[in-house]
Motif scaffolding. Structure first.
Motif, PDB file in Angstrom:
ATOM      1  N   ASP A  67      -5.068  -7.784   6.282  1.00 26.56           N
ATOM      2  CA  ASP A  67      -6.146  -8.708   6.072  1.00 26.56           C
ATOM      3  C   ASP A  67      -7.150  -8.120   5.091  1.00 26.56           C
ATOM      4  OD1 ASP A  67      -5.248 -10.354   8.237  1.00 26.56           O
ATOM      5  OD2 ASP A  67      -6.134  -8.972   9.764  1.00 26.56           O
ATOM      6  N   ASN A  68      -6.907  -6.910   4.701  1.00 30.97           N
ATOM      7  CA  ASN A  68      -7.663  -6.382   3.897  1.00 30.97           C
ATOM      8  C   ASN A  68      -6.991  -6.357   2.421  1.00 30.97           C
ATOM      9  OD1 ASN A  68      -9.079  -4.368   2.000  1.00 30.97           O
ATOM     10  ND2 ASN A  68      -9.341  -2.771   3.521  1.00 30.97           N
ATOM     11  N   LYS A  69      -7.520  -7.159   1.685  1.00 34.38           N
ATOM     12  CA  LYS A  69      -6.877  -7.805   0.499  1.00 34.38           C
ATOM     13  C   LYS A  69      -6.970  -6.492  -0.609  1.00 34.38           C
ATOM     14  CE  LYS A  69      -6.545 -11.777   1.999  1.00 34.38           C
ATOM     15  NZ  LYS A  69      -5.333 -12.142   2.538  1.00 34.38           N
ATOM     16  N   GLU A  70      -7.769  -5.338  -0.179  1.00 35.38           N
ATOM     17  CA  GLU A  70      -7.741  -4.338  -1.037  1.00 35.38           C
ATOM     18  C   GLU A  70      -6.495  -3.158  -0.941  1.00 35.38           C
ATOM     19  OE1 GLU A  70     -10.095  -3.895  -3.616  1.00 35.38           O
ATOM     20  OE2 GLU A  70     -10.763  -5.938  -2.873  1.00 35.38           O
ATOM     21  N   ILE A  71      -5.618  -3.561   0.280  1.00 34.30           N
ATOM     22  CA  ILE A  71      -4.755  -2.736   0.493  1.00 34.30           C
ATOM     23  C   ILE A  71      -3.441  -3.497   0.011  1.00 34.30           C
ATOM     24  CG2 ILE A  71      -3.377  -1.656   2.470  1.00 34.30           C
ATOM     25  CD1 ILE A  71      -6.428  -0.419   1.872  1.00 34.30           C
ATOM     26  N   ASN A  72      -2.553  -2.724  -0.462  1.00 34.79           N
ATOM     27  CA  ASN A  72      -1.212  -3.125  -1.260  1.00 34.79           C
ATOM     28  C   ASN A  72       0.072  -2.548  -0.367  1.00 34.79           C
ATOM     29  OD1 ASN A  72      -1.992  -4.875  -3.102  1.00 34.79           O
ATOM     30  ND2 ASN A  72      -0.594  -4.254  -4.535  1.00 34.79           N
ATOM     31  N   ALA A  73      -0.479  -1.196   0.469  1.00 34.81           N
ATOM     32  CA  ALA A  73       0.873  -0.536   0.828  1.00 34.81           C
ATOM     33  C   ALA A  73       0.360   0.375   1.731  1.00 34.81           C
ATOM     34  CB  ALA A  73       1.567   0.148  -0.165  1.00 34.81           C
ATOM     35  N   VAL A  74       1.318   0.682   2.784  1.00 38.86           N
ATOM     36  CA  VAL A  74       0.986   1.633   4.019  1.00 38.86           C
ATOM     37  C   VAL A  74       1.780   2.787   3.836  1.00 38.86           C
ATOM     38  CG1 VAL A  74       1.173   2.008   6.412  1.00 38.86           C
ATOM     39  CG2 VAL A  74       0.397  -0.405   5.569  1.00 38.86           C
ATOM     40  N   LEU A  75       0.991   4.125   3.957  1.00 36.36           N
ATOM     41  CA  LEU A  75       1.739   5.411   4.039  1.00 36.36           C
ATOM     42  C   LEU A  75       1.537   5.932   5.394  1.00 36.36           C
ATOM     43  CD1 LEU A  75       2.911   7.747   2.564  1.00 36.36           C
ATOM     44  CD2 LEU A  75       0.730   8.535   1.873  1.00 36.36           C
ATOM     45  N   ASP A 121       1.976   4.482  -6.595  1.00 39.02           N
ATOM     46  CA  ASP A 121       1.380   4.152  -7.825  1.00 39.02           C
ATOM     47  C   ASP A 121       1.653   2.682  -8.113  1.00 39.02           C
ATOM     48  OD1 ASP A 121      -0.208   6.067  -8.107  1.00 39.02           O
ATOM     49  OD2 ASP A 121       0.738   7.486  -9.633  1.00 39.02           O
ATOM     50  N   ILE A 122       3.105   2.633  -8.086  1.00 37.23           N
ATOM     51  CA  ILE A 122       3.810   1.289  -8.553  1.00 37.23           C
ATOM     52  C   ILE A 122       3.394   0.212  -7.627  1.00 37.23           C
ATOM     53  CG2 ILE A 122       6.104   0.131  -8.881  1.00 37.23           C
ATOM     54  CD1 ILE A 122       6.957   2.652  -9.727  1.00 37.23           C
ATOM     55  N   LEU A 123       3.332   0.440  -6.256  1.00 39.64           N
ATOM     56  CA  LEU A 123       3.187  -0.608  -5.074  1.00 39.64           C
ATOM     57  C   LEU A 123       1.810  -0.887  -5.238  1.00 39.64           C
ATOM     58  CD1 LEU A 123       5.040   0.914  -2.077  1.00 39.64           C
ATOM     59  CD2 LEU A 123       5.570  -0.926  -3.516  1.00 39.64           C
ATOM     60  N   THR A 124       0.609  -0.209  -5.694  1.00 41.16           N
ATOM     61  CA  THR A 124      -0.695  -0.535  -5.599  1.00 41.16           C
ATOM     62  C   THR A 124      -1.035  -1.533  -7.095  1.00 41.16           C
ATOM     63  OG1 THR A 124      -1.174   1.778  -6.843  1.00 41.16           O
ATOM     64  CG2 THR A 124      -1.507   1.428  -4.374  1.00 41.16           C
ATOM     65  N   GLN A 125      -0.104  -1.156  -7.811  1.00 37.20           N
ATOM     66  CA  GLN A 125      -0.234  -2.086  -9.135  1.00 37.20           C
ATOM     67  C   GLN A 125       0.563  -3.345  -8.904  1.00 37.20           C
ATOM     68  OE1 GLN A 125      -2.319  -1.619 -11.516  1.00 37.20           O
ATOM     69  NE2 GLN A 125      -2.849   0.433 -10.405  1.00 37.20           N
ATOM     70  N   ASN A 126       1.391  -3.575  -8.148  1.00 38.62           N
ATOM     71  CA  ASN A 126       2.204  -4.701  -8.053  1.00 38.62           C
ATOM     72  C   ASN A 126       1.399  -5.951  -7.473  1.00 38.62           C
ATOM     73  OD1 ASN A 126       4.771  -3.609  -8.809  1.00 38.62           O
ATOM     74  ND2 ASN A 126       5.452  -3.352  -6.728  1.00 38.62           N
ATOM     75  N   PRO A 127       1.745  -7.030  -7.814  1.00 34.37           N
ATOM     76  CA  PRO A 127       0.963  -8.460  -7.360  1.00 34.37           C
ATOM     77  C   PRO A 127       1.230  -8.267  -5.794  1.00 34.37           C
ATOM     78  CG  PRO A 127       2.265  -8.948  -9.121  1.00 34.37           C
ATOM     79  CD  PRO A 127       2.824  -7.538  -8.786  1.00 34.37           C
ATOM     80  N   ARG A 128       0.382  -8.367  -5.132  1.00 31.56           N
ATOM     81  CA  ARG A 128       0.233  -8.137  -3.613  1.00 31.56           C
ATOM     82  C   ARG A 128       1.290  -9.371  -3.125  1.00 31.56           C
ATOM     83  NH1 ARG A 128      -3.021  -9.264   1.092  1.00 31.56           N
ATOM     84  NH2 ARG A 128      -3.449  -7.138   2.360  1.00 31.56           N
ATOM     85  N   GLU A 129       0.753 -10.450  -3.194  1.00 32.96           N
ATOM     86  CA  GLU A 129       1.203 -11.795  -2.512  1.00 32.96           C
ATOM     87  C   GLU A 129       2.888 -11.992  -2.857  1.00 32.96           C
ATOM     88  OE1 GLU A 129       1.604 -14.944  -0.046  1.00 32.96           O
ATOM     89  OE2 GLU A 129      -0.180 -13.493  -0.258  1.00 32.96           O
ATOM     90  N   ALA A 130       3.333 -11.399  -4.048  1.00 29.53           N
ATOM     91  CA  ALA A 130       4.733 -11.373  -4.432  1.00 29.53           C
ATOM     92  C   ALA A 130       5.380 -10.391  -3.457  1.00 29.53           C
ATOM     93  CB  ALA A 130       4.935 -11.089  -5.938  1.00 29.53           C
TER      94      ALA A 130
END
Length: 249
Positions: free
Chosen positions: A41-49, A189-198
């Motif tokens: 739900d947080n649109k600023e988050i692209n990945a979980v570690l 670094d790659i995951l945070t730059q990837n298009p989130r919805e894709a």
């Protein structure tokens, strides 16, 4: 204990009890469930570690709670923990620096990338503890490994070293201990730059075939674990978790 917080583009979930080898129990179940269910739900988050403090990744279920908190309700904390892991739409990366035992190993089956140090290992000692595996690991290991290799790991309860884990498809990469943090950072670094919805839609497509039947299997596991623990207690007034493979908690 466990906690979660956000850094740039990443929700970080940490085990923070290294003196007890980072067990997983009610507190950790609740922290993971909340962290995973709110991350998307947080649109600023692209990945979980997922990572942990100290030399052990996670030594498995909190030993004392098998006496106080089991059997659990079918949709109790343990079930919701694994359900949140399985249903998380964001990529999950795990940094495994040491032993991942029991629940520490089964949770990794729901991660999208598992980076292990050369000192890390996996172990599924459920049968030795007199119970059945959890987290739909019987199905997931079968699909990853085939019947004989899955049964070898489950029946023997043996350690699976990092190199073997990669060769079996249970981990993505093995690196030197001092390179683990950097290897994880490179992927994040790659995951945070990837298009989130894709990424979300790709993960949903990839996991479509896994979704059917996972939740009912998890429910069945919880029921069987509770039944077997009760049977041990009825037979001898204790259970194997008090003496075997347990963490210190």
């Amino acid at each position: 204990m466990a906690r979660y917080y956000d850094e740039v583009g990443v929700r970080i979930i940490e085990f923070t009890e290294p003196d007890k080898r980072n067990p997983v129990g009610t507190n950790e179940f609740q922290v993971f469930e909340e962290a995973l269910n709110t991350a998307v739900d947080n649109k600023e988050i692209n990945a979980v570690l997922i990572r942990s403090e100290g030399p052990t990744f996670c030594a498995g279920n909190r030993k004392s709670e098998f006496v106080t908190d089991w059997p659990q309700a079918m949709h109790g904390h343990a079930f919701r923990f694994f359900k949140a892991l399985h249903e998380c739409e964001l990529p999950i990366v795990a940094a495994v620096q040491g032993g991942a035992v029991g629940g520490g190993a089964t949770m990794l089956l729901h991660c999208d990338m598992v980076i292990m140090s050369e000192k890390a290992y996996l172990q599924y000692p459920f049968i030795q503890l007199g119970v059945v595996p959890e987290g739909a690991s019987t199905r997931l290991l079968l699909e990853k490994l085939g019947l004989q290799r899955a049964m070898d790991i489950l029946l023997m309860g043996r350690r699976v070293g990092a190199d073997e884990a990669v060769s079996l498809g249970l981990a993505s990469q093995v690196v030197d201990q001092d390179e683990l943090e950097n290897a994880v950072k490179q992927r994040l670094d790659i995951l945070t730059q990837n298009p989130r919805e894709a990424m979300i839609q790709t993960k949903n497509l990839v996991k479509q075939s896994l979704n059917n039947g996972i939740a009912p299997l998890m429910e069945q596991e919880i029921q069987l674990i509770g039944h077997l623990i009760e049977k041990q207690q009825a037979d001898d007034g204790s259970n194997a978790f008090e003496t075997t493979f347990g963490n210190k908690s």
